[in-house]
Design an enzyme around this catalytic site. Sequence first.
Site, PDB file in Angstrom:
ATOM      1  N   GLU A   1       0.845  -1.188   0.000  1.00  0.00           N
ATOM      2  CA  GLU A   1       0.000   0.000   0.000  1.00  0.00           C
ATOM      3  C   GLU A   1       0.883   1.241   0.000  1.00  0.00           C
ATOM      4  O   GLU A   1       1.790   1.377   0.826  1.00  0.00           O
ATOM      5  CB  GLU A   1      -0.928   0.041   1.225  1.00  0.00           C
ATOM      6  CG  GLU A   1      -1.777   1.327   1.238  1.00  0.00           C
ATOM      7  CD  GLU A   1      -2.797   1.400   2.369  1.00  0.00           C
ATOM      8  OE1 GLU A   1      -2.790   0.523   3.260  1.00  0.00           O
ATOM      9  OE2 GLU A   1      -3.603   2.355   2.342  1.00  0.00           O
TER      10      GLU A   1
ATOM     11  N   ASN B   1      -4.418   4.906  -2.211  1.00  0.00           N
ATOM     12  CA  ASN B   1      -5.581   5.545  -1.582  1.00  0.00           C
ATOM     13  C   ASN B   1      -6.103   6.705  -2.428  1.00  0.00           C
ATOM     14  O   ASN B   1      -5.359   7.634  -2.746  1.00  0.00           O
ATOM     15  CB  ASN B   1      -5.206   6.090  -0.203  1.00  0.00           C
ATOM     16  CG  ASN B   1      -4.896   4.980   0.782  1.00  0.00           C
ATOM     17  OD1 ASN B   1      -5.797   4.306   1.283  1.00  0.00           O
ATOM     18  ND2 ASN B   1      -3.608   4.768   1.045  1.00  0.00           N
TER      19      ASN B   1
ATOM     20  N   GLU C   1      -8.052   2.236  -3.051  1.00  0.00           N
ATOM     21  CA  GLU C   1      -8.734   2.178  -1.753  1.00  0.00           C
ATOM     22  C   GLU C   1      -9.488   3.479  -1.513  1.00  0.00           C
ATOM     23  O   GLU C   1      -8.939   4.557  -1.691  1.00  0.00           O
ATOM     24  CB  GLU C   1      -7.704   1.983  -0.627  1.00  0.00           C
ATOM     25  CG  GLU C   1      -6.882   0.719  -0.784  1.00  0.00           C
ATOM     26  CD  GLU C   1      -6.018   0.425   0.449  1.00  0.00           C
ATOM     27  OE1 GLU C   1      -6.079   1.202   1.429  1.00  0.00           O
ATOM     28  OE2 GLU C   1      -5.292  -0.573   0.426  1.00  0.00           O
TER      29      GLU C   1
ATOM     30  N   ASP D   1     -11.994   1.067   2.341  1.00  0.00           N
ATOM     31  CA  ASP D   1     -10.971   1.167   3.393  1.00  0.00           C
ATOM     32  C   ASP D   1     -11.612   1.488   4.747  1.00  0.00           C
ATOM     33  O   ASP D   1     -12.703   2.056   4.798  1.00  0.00           O
ATOM     34  CB  ASP D   1     -10.000   2.295   3.005  1.00  0.00           C
ATOM     35  CG  ASP D   1      -8.624   2.130   3.629  1.00  0.00           C
ATOM     36  OD1 ASP D   1      -8.454   1.263   4.506  1.00  0.00           O
ATOM     37  OD2 ASP D   1      -7.720   2.886   3.229  1.00  0.00           O
TER      38      ASP D   1
ATOM     39  N   GLU E   1      -6.416  -4.874   8.732  1.00  0.00           N
ATOM     40  CA  GLU E   1      -5.398  -3.839   8.924  1.00  0.00           C
ATOM     41  C   GLU E   1      -4.937  -3.761  10.369  1.00  0.00           C
ATOM     42  O   GLU E   1      -5.693  -4.074  11.283  1.00  0.00           O
ATOM     43  CB  GLU E   1      -5.986  -2.457   8.602  1.00  0.00           C
ATOM     44  CG  GLU E   1      -6.307  -2.209   7.160  1.00  0.00           C
ATOM     45  CD  GLU E   1      -6.624  -0.717   6.960  1.00  0.00           C
ATOM     46  OE1 GLU E   1      -5.832  -0.072   6.282  1.00  0.00           O
ATOM     47  OE2 GLU E   1      -7.649  -0.233   7.454  1.00  0.00           O
TER      48      GLU E   1
HETATM   49  P1  C2E Z   1      -5.167   3.944   5.657  1.00  0.00           P
HETATM   50  O1  C2E Z   1      -5.310   4.005   4.188  1.00  0.00           O
HETATM   51  O2  C2E Z   1      -6.160   3.139   6.400  1.00  0.00           O
HETATM   52  O3  C2E Z   1      -3.676   3.408   5.909  1.00  0.00           O
HETATM   53  C1  C2E Z   1      -3.310   2.601   6.989  1.00  0.00           C
HETATM   54  C2  C2E Z   1      -2.702   3.406   8.096  1.00  0.00           C
HETATM   55  O4  C2E Z   1      -2.476   2.577   9.226  1.00  0.00           O
HETATM   56  C3  C2E Z   1      -1.322   4.003   7.730  1.00  0.00           C
HETATM   57  O5  C2E Z   1      -1.185   5.233   8.449  1.00  0.00           O
HETATM   58  C4  C2E Z   1      -0.385   2.950   8.305  1.00  0.00           C
HETATM   59  O6  C2E Z   1       0.907   3.440   8.557  1.00  0.00           O
HETATM   60  C5  C2E Z   1      -1.108   2.596   9.589  1.00  0.00           C
HETATM   61  N1  C2E Z   1      -0.764   1.264  10.086  1.00  0.00           N
HETATM   62  C6  C2E Z   1      -0.491   0.154   9.362  1.00  0.00           C
HETATM   63  N2  C2E Z   1      -0.255  -0.903  10.156  1.00  0.00           N
HETATM   64  C7  C2E Z   1      -0.386  -0.463  11.426  1.00  0.00           C
HETATM   65  C8  C2E Z   1      -0.248  -1.110  12.706  1.00  0.00           C
HETATM   66  O7  C2E Z   1       0.022  -2.288  12.831  1.00  0.00           O
HETATM   67  N3  C2E Z   1      -0.468  -0.325  13.805  1.00  0.00           N
HETATM   68  C9  C2E Z   1      -0.775   1.000  13.699  1.00  0.00           C
HETATM   69  N4  C2E Z   1      -0.961   1.691  14.826  1.00  0.00           N
HETATM   70  N5  C2E Z   1      -0.912   1.632  12.506  1.00  0.00           N
HETATM   71  C10 C2E Z   1      -0.721   0.906  11.388  1.00  0.00           C
HETATM   72  P2  C2E Z   1      -0.686   6.562   7.731  1.00  0.00           P
HETATM   73  O8  C2E Z   1       0.388   6.255   6.743  1.00  0.00           O
HETATM   74  O9  C2E Z   1      -0.400   7.544   8.809  1.00  0.00           O
HETATM   75  O10 C2E Z   1      -1.947   7.035   6.906  1.00  0.00           O
HETATM   76  C11 C2E Z   1      -3.108   7.420   7.561  1.00  0.00           C
HETATM   77  C12 C2E Z   1      -4.261   7.617   6.606  1.00  0.00           C
HETATM   78  O11 C2E Z   1      -4.021   8.743   5.746  1.00  0.00           O
HETATM   79  C13 C2E Z   1      -4.475   6.440   5.655  1.00  0.00           C
HETATM   80  O12 C2E Z   1      -5.190   5.415   6.300  1.00  0.00           O
HETATM   81  C14 C2E Z   1      -5.276   7.115   4.555  1.00  0.00           C
HETATM   82  O13 C2E Z   1      -6.621   7.245   4.917  1.00  0.00           O
HETATM   83  C15 C2E Z   1      -4.628   8.496   4.498  1.00  0.00           C
HETATM   84  N6  C2E Z   1      -3.609   8.484   3.438  1.00  0.00           N
HETATM   85  C16 C2E Z   1      -2.305   8.115   3.481  1.00  0.00           C
HETATM   86  N7  C2E Z   1      -1.714   8.258   2.281  1.00  0.00           N
HETATM   87  C17 C2E Z   1      -2.662   8.732   1.435  1.00  0.00           C
HETATM   88  C18 C2E Z   1      -2.688   9.088   0.038  1.00  0.00           C
HETATM   89  O14 C2E Z   1      -1.694   8.960  -0.701  1.00  0.00           O
HETATM   90  N8  C2E Z   1      -3.876   9.562  -0.459  1.00  0.00           N
HETATM   91  C19 C2E Z   1      -4.991   9.693   0.328  1.00  0.00           C
HETATM   92  N9  C2E Z   1      -6.128  10.167  -0.256  1.00  0.00           N
HETATM   93  N10 C2E Z   1      -5.011   9.345   1.624  1.00  0.00           N
HETATM   94  C20 C2E Z   1      -3.862   8.872   2.169  1.00  0.00           C
HETATM   95 MG    MG Z   2      -7.415   1.741   6.484  1.00  0.00          MG
HETATM   96 MG    MG Z   3      -5.670   2.624   2.772  1.00  0.00          MG
HETATM   97 MG    MG Z   4      -7.504   5.418   7.262  1.00  0.00          MG
END
Ligand code: C2E
Ligand code: MG
Ligand code: MG
Ligand code: MG
Length: 288
Positions: A64, A119, A151, A181, A238
Amino acid sequence: DYALYHGKRHRRGTVNIFTVDHDTQIQRDAAVEIALRKADLERELVVVFQPIVDIASDRTVAFEALARWKSVALGDVPPTQFIPIAERSGLIGRLTVILLGKALAAARHWPDTIRLSFNLSAHDLCSPQIVLQIIQMLNDAPIETSRIDLEITETALLHDMEQVQEAIRMLKLLGCSVSLDDFGTGYSSLSHLHALPFTKIKIDRSFVQGMDSKPASYKIVKSLLALTRDMGIDCVVEGVETVEEMSLLRELGGKMVQGYYFSRPMEEKDIAGFLADRARPEPMLRSG
Ligand code: C2E
Ligand code: MG
Ligand code: MG
Ligand code: MG
């Protein structure tokens, strides 16, 4: 009067604290928006990648793409902060296009058994201009569209359901898969599943964390896995962090997992090494 005095003081204090926090938040958001507008986003936006693992084969089946903003003006800003601000200020389309370009450029070097999850914001899908640009990029992509999962976070599936539905239909016609998602965190998860043609759901990490101690969480994950199996759609769990969560998911017949248990999001340059390590037969060399 003692009670009145304290009541008043308490009330005034609360109001003050609220006002300060609220103002700080507004100022902080405004600073982020201004910085987003001024930034050289082609340079400052970075994409990191987190593996998605198939439980049965123990193979990495996808990465991802996750956005990181290394702002020259503000330092590192997390996506949970800048994505909602980009959405509110109408900047998200520009970010999406830059991020998708970077994610696709990275994925071109991967083995063709590995998929890319990207995403999209529901706001992107409400803008015909952005949808067109996304379609064009996917059409010209250096990897097959059948290897691309898009997603969409369900909390963002707001009012314009018809436009979102139409965009999802077009993206699927291109050959991409579309995932729902953060499943379970929205207001009407099941009706989304019913109304929109998703190929996969991602069960939000809030259900997984604590599934070994909270019976309700356990039962929700169990039911969602059964539901997706019955509906014939794919499912990723997730936020898997511990060996206990992992063995419960195995027991429940979970298909795919993603989380710190396997790896935190990594830089593009570390992907080849990660895949090589996991392909080695010695289980001791595996992470987790
Ligand atoms: P998401 O798409 O649900 O991505 C999963 C989030 O959970 C990611 O946070 C990831 O680092 C985190 N995560 C994965 N495994 C674990 C785990 O075992 N424990 C914990 N505590 N966290 C875990 P991240 O990278 O901070 O991204 C947060 C949200 O921001 C994403 O949730 C998504 O909704 C948004 N996002 C991130 N990148 C993009 C992007 O390129 N475009 C868009 N539109 N949204 C994005
Ligand atoms: Mg998610
Ligand atoms: Mg995602
Ligand atoms: Mg999210």
